[in-house]
Design an enzyme around this catalytic site. Structure first.
Site, short mmCIF file in Angstrom:
data_model
loop_
_atom_site.label_atom_id
_atom_site.label_comp_id
_atom_site.label_asym_id
_atom_site.label_seq_id
_atom_site.Cartn_x
_atom_site.Cartn_y
_atom_site.Cartn_z
CG ASP A 1 -2.10 -0.81 1.18
OD1 ASP A 1 -2.30 -1.46 0.15
OD2 ASP A 1 -2.87 -0.82 2.17
CE LYS B 1 -6.71 -0.95 -0.44
NZ LYS B 1 -6.94 -2.38 -0.44
NE ARG C 1 -4.01 -22.06 10.79
CZ ARG C 1 -3.19 -23.11 10.65
NH1 ARG C 1 -3.56 -24.16 9.93
NH2 ARG C 1 -2.01 -23.10 11.22
N GLY D 1 -3.21 -7.11 8.17
CA GLY D 1 -2.57 -7.31 9.47
C GLY D 1 -1.14 -7.81 9.41
CB SER E 1 -1.06 0.10 8.14
OG SER E 1 -2.38 0.14 7.64
#
Lengths: 199, 299
Positions: free
Chosen positions: B29, B86, B170, B219, B241
């Site tokens: 990003d 985006k 998962r 994350g 981020s």
């Protein structure tokens, strides 16, 4: 071929697809990310991906110099798209500091057709591989802008732009046969591997 | 993915193909040209242009929209790697603008504020390929059915907490594995339960994999996070981020690239993890009230 595997450079890109193609020939295939892996292979495919990333990682992990030496010593190598850029002696439109391994006496232009919107598929005549044209997939593809005397042009687009070349044991295409089911370029490379017995 | 006409632009194969070339790589990003250059120098395979990184969208609040076209254009001029951007979920006009701007991939993203709480964009109408987020296999297949050429597991963007990314990758791959164990006559009910088209469900049951590339997102903040996603079976990693909210973005970005390539080599991951300075501070997903979780956007 007795014993020596064929390698696929696996720093980044669609290397698994190339492994699958070569395995369909009955070859033993290993992925190559380290100098010691390179030392074991009788031939190498450099896959599609981001040439600038492959360049950085190959130098960062000490693979670039052994690769250059192996190419100079006659290792059969086939490069598709980013792989073709890696094999070119000269790159136009490269990012600051980008280097190539070289070996093919050609000048390539990165992203020669433009951005993704211009990515396309086309039938390309490749007389060396027989009468049936190759269905070629071009993805933000490079083209060969200049070829040296020792380079054979294997294929060009209708407008004359060169997109497949060969010089000695080095083979390069702007497009991705690994994304189709026509493996004649891989076969040509693999036959060269078997004939050369590099390792 | 059957016969396609000659000289065809925007074919399935070409759209899905660009994602194939990004595999094993890191997409970062960026909010401006300077960050894009840092990302390219660090070895990013592509950059994602957005007006604010997710951590800032989260802390500042307000409606998050597609980026200023001039900013995206500045990023396109600054780098030669693919530039993604985006659009809001369902905002097909933002997507039309991004196509006119000639970006390489459009992310119909839950990180921005949705523009349509019922429908996603009909992605078949575009020449430019789309990537969409998913938290489970059914959601991924609904997006593919709408024309998505690449899927990323959602995770929880802007947190630096990798637990949701782990959960989603998962879940998606676990559901793929489960399909391969079913008898042919059980696939009809499986499609019903996944709320996904039968044809796609049957295809996955036979091939054992998604028909498009699957990255993970949301994350990832450390080299070890990225390598874990790769070991879990992701084809590549989005970092939001995690890079530009850390103490030393250039160094951290390069370290995450290394760890993604050598995801199965603990020594390389260890070496890459040294001397990176501060990681992004992060928020535990469990501390975020449910209405503020981005992964719940999209359906």
């Amino acid at each position: 071929m007795a014993g020596s595997p064929v390698g696929v450079l696996a720093l980044q890109g669609d290397y698994r697809e190339h492994v699958g193609v070569l395995e369909s020939f009955g070859a033993e295939v290993i992925t190559v990310r380290r100098p010691e892996e390179l030392g074991r292979v009788a031939g190498l495919v450099i896959p599609g991906g981001e040439s600038s990333v492959m360049d950085k990682l190959s130098r960062m992990f000490g693979l670039a110099d052994p690769l250059k030496q192996a190419i100079a010593a006659g290792l059969p190598v086939y490069g598709t798209c980013a792989g073709l850029i890696m094999l070119a002696d000269r790159i136009t439109d490269k990012i600051a500091g980008q280097e190539s391994l070289g070996g093919l006496d050609i000048t390539v232009r990165r992203n020669a057709f433009g951005r993704q919107r211009e990515s396309f598929e086309a039938e390309v005549a490749v007389p060396e591989l027989g009468e049936t044209p190759v269905h070629a997939v071009f993805i933000r593809a490079p083209v060969v802008e200049e070829v040296g005397e020792k380079v054979s042009v294997l294929g060009a687009l209708a407008d004359g732009r060169v997109i497949a070349v060969e010089q000695g044991n080095l083979l390069g295409t702007s497009f991705h046969p690994e994304m189709t089911d026509d493996y004649r370029f891989h076969r040509r490379f693999y036959d060269r591997v078997l004939a050369t017995r590099f390792v | 993915m059957t016969d396609t006409p000659s000289s065809s632009v925007g074919s399935d194969r070409v759209k899905r193909g660009l994602a194939e070339m990004l595999k094993g790589g890191v997409i970062m990003d960026v909010v401006n040209a300077d960050q894009a250059r840092i990302a390219e120098d660090a070895g990013a395979v592509a950059v994602m242009a957005l007006e604010r990184v997710p951590a800032d969208i989260r802390s500042q609040g307000g409606v998050a929209r597609t980026s200023d076209p001039d900013l995206i254009e500045g990023i396109q001029k600054a780098v030669s790697i693919p530039v993604m951007a985006k659009a809001r979920i369902g905002h097909f006009v933002e997507a039309q603008m991004l196509q006119a701007l000639d970006v390489d991939y459009i992310d119909e993203s839950e990180v921005l504020s949705p523009a349509d709480y019922v429908n996603h964009i009909d992605k078949w109408n575009f020449t430019i390929p789309f990537v969409c987020g998913a938290t489970n296999l059914g959601e991924a297949l609904r997006r593919i059915n709408e024309g998505a050429a690449m899927i990323r597991s959602k995770g929880e963007a802007g947190t630096g907490d990798v637990s949701e990314a782990t959960k989603h990758i998962r879940k998606i791959l676990g559901e793929v594995r489960a399909l391969t164990a079913l008898a042919p006559d059980e696939l009809y009910v499986a499609a019903k339960e996944l709320q996904a088209p039968y044809a796609l469900v049957a295809e996955i049951a036979s091939t054992g994999k998604l028909p498009v590339v699957l990255f993970t997102a949301g994350g990832v903040a450390t080299p070890a996070d990225a390598a874990m996603m790769m070991q879990l079976g992701a084809d590549g990693v989005f970092v939001g981020s995690g890079v530009f909210k850390s103490g030393d973005p250039a160094k951290r970005a390069a370290a995450i690239v290394k760890a993604t390539t050598f995801y199965d080599d603990p020594q390389v991951i260890l070496d890459a993890s040294r001397g990176l300075g501060e990681a992004m501070v992060g928020i535990n997903v469990s501390d975020i009230p449910a209405p503020h979780r981005l992964a719940d956007r999209g359906w």
